[in-house]
Scaffold this motif. Sequence first.
Motif, short mmCIF file in Angstrom:
data_model
loop_
_atom_site.label_atom_id
_atom_site.label_comp_id
_atom_site.label_asym_id
_atom_site.label_seq_id
_atom_site.Cartn_x
_atom_site.Cartn_y
_atom_site.Cartn_z
N VAL A 34 -29.06 -25.08 -20.10
CA VAL A 34 -30.31 -24.72 -19.06
C VAL A 34 -31.03 -23.90 -20.23
CG1 VAL A 34 -29.48 -25.24 -16.98
CG2 VAL A 34 -29.43 -22.92 -17.83
N ASP A 35 -32.46 -23.77 -19.76
CA ASP A 35 -33.44 -22.91 -20.41
C ASP A 35 -33.37 -21.50 -19.88
OD1 ASP A 35 -34.39 -24.80 -22.29
OD2 ASP A 35 -35.38 -25.74 -20.57
N ALA A 36 -33.39 -21.33 -18.51
CA ALA A 36 -33.14 -20.33 -17.71
C ALA A 36 -32.33 -20.34 -16.44
CB ALA A 36 -34.53 -19.91 -17.23
N ILE A 37 -32.04 -18.95 -16.13
CA ILE A 37 -31.16 -19.05 -14.98
C ILE A 37 -31.83 -18.34 -13.59
CG2 ILE A 37 -29.04 -17.69 -14.09
CD1 ILE A 37 -28.21 -17.81 -16.92
N ALA A 38 -31.57 -19.17 -12.40
CA ALA A 38 -31.93 -18.53 -11.14
C ALA A 38 -30.53 -18.10 -10.64
CB ALA A 38 -32.76 -19.75 -10.41
N HIS A 39 -30.39 -17.00 -10.41
CA HIS A 39 -29.17 -16.60 -9.95
C HIS A 39 -29.25 -16.12 -8.51
CE1 HIS A 39 -25.75 -13.45 -10.63
NE2 HIS A 39 -25.56 -14.00 -9.34
N VAL A 40 -28.52 -17.20 -7.56
CA VAL A 40 -28.62 -17.03 -6.18
C VAL A 40 -27.77 -16.02 -5.62
CG1 VAL A 40 -28.57 -18.34 -4.05
CG2 VAL A 40 -29.51 -19.59 -5.93
N VAL A 41 -28.15 -15.02 -4.79
CA VAL A 41 -27.30 -14.06 -4.30
C VAL A 41 -27.49 -14.09 -2.65
CG1 VAL A 41 -26.96 -11.67 -4.55
CG2 VAL A 41 -27.86 -12.74 -6.44
N ARG A 42 -26.36 -14.01 -2.12
CA ARG A 42 -26.24 -14.01 -0.65
C ARG A 42 -26.86 -12.61 0.03
NH1 ARG A 42 -21.65 -15.68 3.68
NH2 ARG A 42 -22.40 -14.37 5.60
N CYS A 43 -28.17 -12.67 0.85
CA CYS A 43 -28.66 -11.66 1.04
C CYS A 43 -28.59 -11.59 2.87
CB CYS A 43 -30.09 -11.06 0.53
SG CYS A 43 -29.83 -10.73 -1.21
N PHE A 44 -27.87 -12.19 3.37
CA PHE A 44 -27.99 -12.26 4.81
C PHE A 44 -26.49 -12.24 5.50
CE2 PHE A 44 -26.85 -16.54 3.18
CZ PHE A 44 -25.95 -17.01 4.11
N GLU A 45 -26.55 -11.72 6.74
CA GLU A 45 -25.39 -11.42 7.52
C GLU A 45 -24.98 -12.43 8.14
OE1 GLU A 45 -23.38 -8.94 6.98
OE2 GLU A 45 -24.46 -7.43 5.68
N ASP A 46 -23.85 -13.19 8.34
CA ASP A 46 -23.48 -14.25 9.34
C ASP A 46 -22.04 -14.51 9.46
OD1 ASP A 46 -23.06 -16.54 10.80
OD2 ASP A 46 -24.89 -17.52 10.18
N ASP A 47 -21.27 -13.84 10.47
CA ASP A 47 -19.99 -14.10 10.75
C ASP A 47 -19.52 -15.45 10.55
OD1 ASP A 47 -19.80 -11.12 10.86
OD2 ASP A 47 -19.64 -11.33 12.97
N ASN A 48 -20.12 -16.30 10.92
CA ASN A 48 -19.81 -17.71 10.89
C ASN A 48 -19.70 -18.43 9.50
OD1 ASN A 48 -19.57 -18.03 13.85
ND2 ASN A 48 -21.99 -17.98 13.92
N ILE A 49 -20.30 -17.96 8.71
CA ILE A 49 -20.57 -18.33 7.29
C ILE A 49 -19.54 -17.53 6.31
CG2 ILE A 49 -21.82 -19.03 5.42
CD1 ILE A 49 -24.07 -19.51 7.23
N PRO A 50 -18.41 -17.96 5.94
CA PRO A 50 -17.44 -16.98 5.07
C PRO A 50 -18.06 -16.66 3.73
CG PRO A 50 -16.66 -19.24 5.11
CD PRO A 50 -17.70 -18.99 6.13
N HIS A 51 -17.79 -15.57 3.35
CA HIS A 51 -18.08 -15.06 1.92
C HIS A 51 -16.65 -14.97 1.20
CE1 HIS A 51 -19.15 -12.51 -1.39
NE2 HIS A 51 -20.39 -12.65 -1.16
N VAL A 52 -16.69 -15.36 -0.14
CA VAL A 52 -15.50 -15.61 -1.09
C VAL A 52 -14.83 -14.09 -1.03
CG1 VAL A 52 -16.04 -17.82 -2.25
CG2 VAL A 52 -16.70 -15.39 -3.04
N SER A 53 -15.62 -13.07 -0.90
CA SER A 53 -14.96 -11.68 -0.75
C SER A 53 -14.86 -11.29 0.31
CB SER A 53 -15.91 -11.02 -1.95
OG SER A 53 -16.06 -11.34 -3.33
N ASN A 54 -15.04 -12.01 1.47
CA ASN A 54 -15.11 -11.37 2.76
C ASN A 54 -16.02 -10.36 3.12
OD1 ASN A 54 -12.94 -13.33 3.36
ND2 ASN A 54 -11.45 -12.08 2.27
N LYS A 55 -17.10 -10.08 2.17
CA LYS A 55 -17.96 -9.17 2.52
C LYS A 55 -19.52 -9.36 1.79
CE LYS A 55 -16.69 -5.76 -1.20
NZ LYS A 55 -16.29 -4.72 -1.64
#
Length: 241
Positions: A97-118
């Motif tokens: 690819v020519d450029a990167i769009a780095h998506v970062v989780r910036c919301f809280e929701d206990d129903n959606i697990p995070h791979v690092s659990n936080k």
Amino acid sequence: MGFTCGLVGLPNVGKSTIFNALTQAGAESANYAFTTIEPNNGMVAVPDARLDMIDKLVPAEKTIRTTLQFVDIAGLVKGASKGEGLGNKFLGHIREVDAIAHVVRCFEDDNIPHVSNKVDPLSDIEVINTELMIADMESLERRSFKLAKIAKSGNKEAIFEMGVIEQLLKILNAGQPARTLKTHTEEEARFFKSLTLITAKPVLYVCNIADPSESENQHVKVVRKHSAEEGAGVVALVGKL
């Protein structure tokens, strides 16, 4: 000429949801890691007021707009540069690819697990950036090993290239992306570009938020501060999952 932007990030941060919002491509998005295996591709016409005006003044049978191709790439995990998760595939796709769009989780929701659990945007960013820098360092070290034999014979081009690589390795070992290298001559810039390093690509951080009212929540502010220090861009989009 079209431009290709890869959406990257940890698994389950909403890359495919953001991808669908941008392209209306209908890629699968789900509440579990590695929903995306092979990259999804979507084309978007770039709005151009100048082209609209020209088309209005001089109507044409067909107006061809510049396009932006978004590529939804499989999630990256710690150790990807060593083949963990889908690391090898990920790195191969992102190099294209020519450029990167780095998506970062910036919301809280206990129903959606995070791979690092936080939910910790800075930690997420560090995981991705570290893996990309390690991949670049390994690529440069392989290149340097080959050049070292040639440089010993006094080959000026090999000696020059070794010098640039040494500068890059110093930058990467200091935890900085390759794009922070300052080139001073056209020859340096040309060789730098030929290396096709992942961390040399321009980056835009995409903060995935749950609601427009959260566009300046504490997580987004942290990402904005980091991006300013790194010299990258940042935008908050409603995606979630």
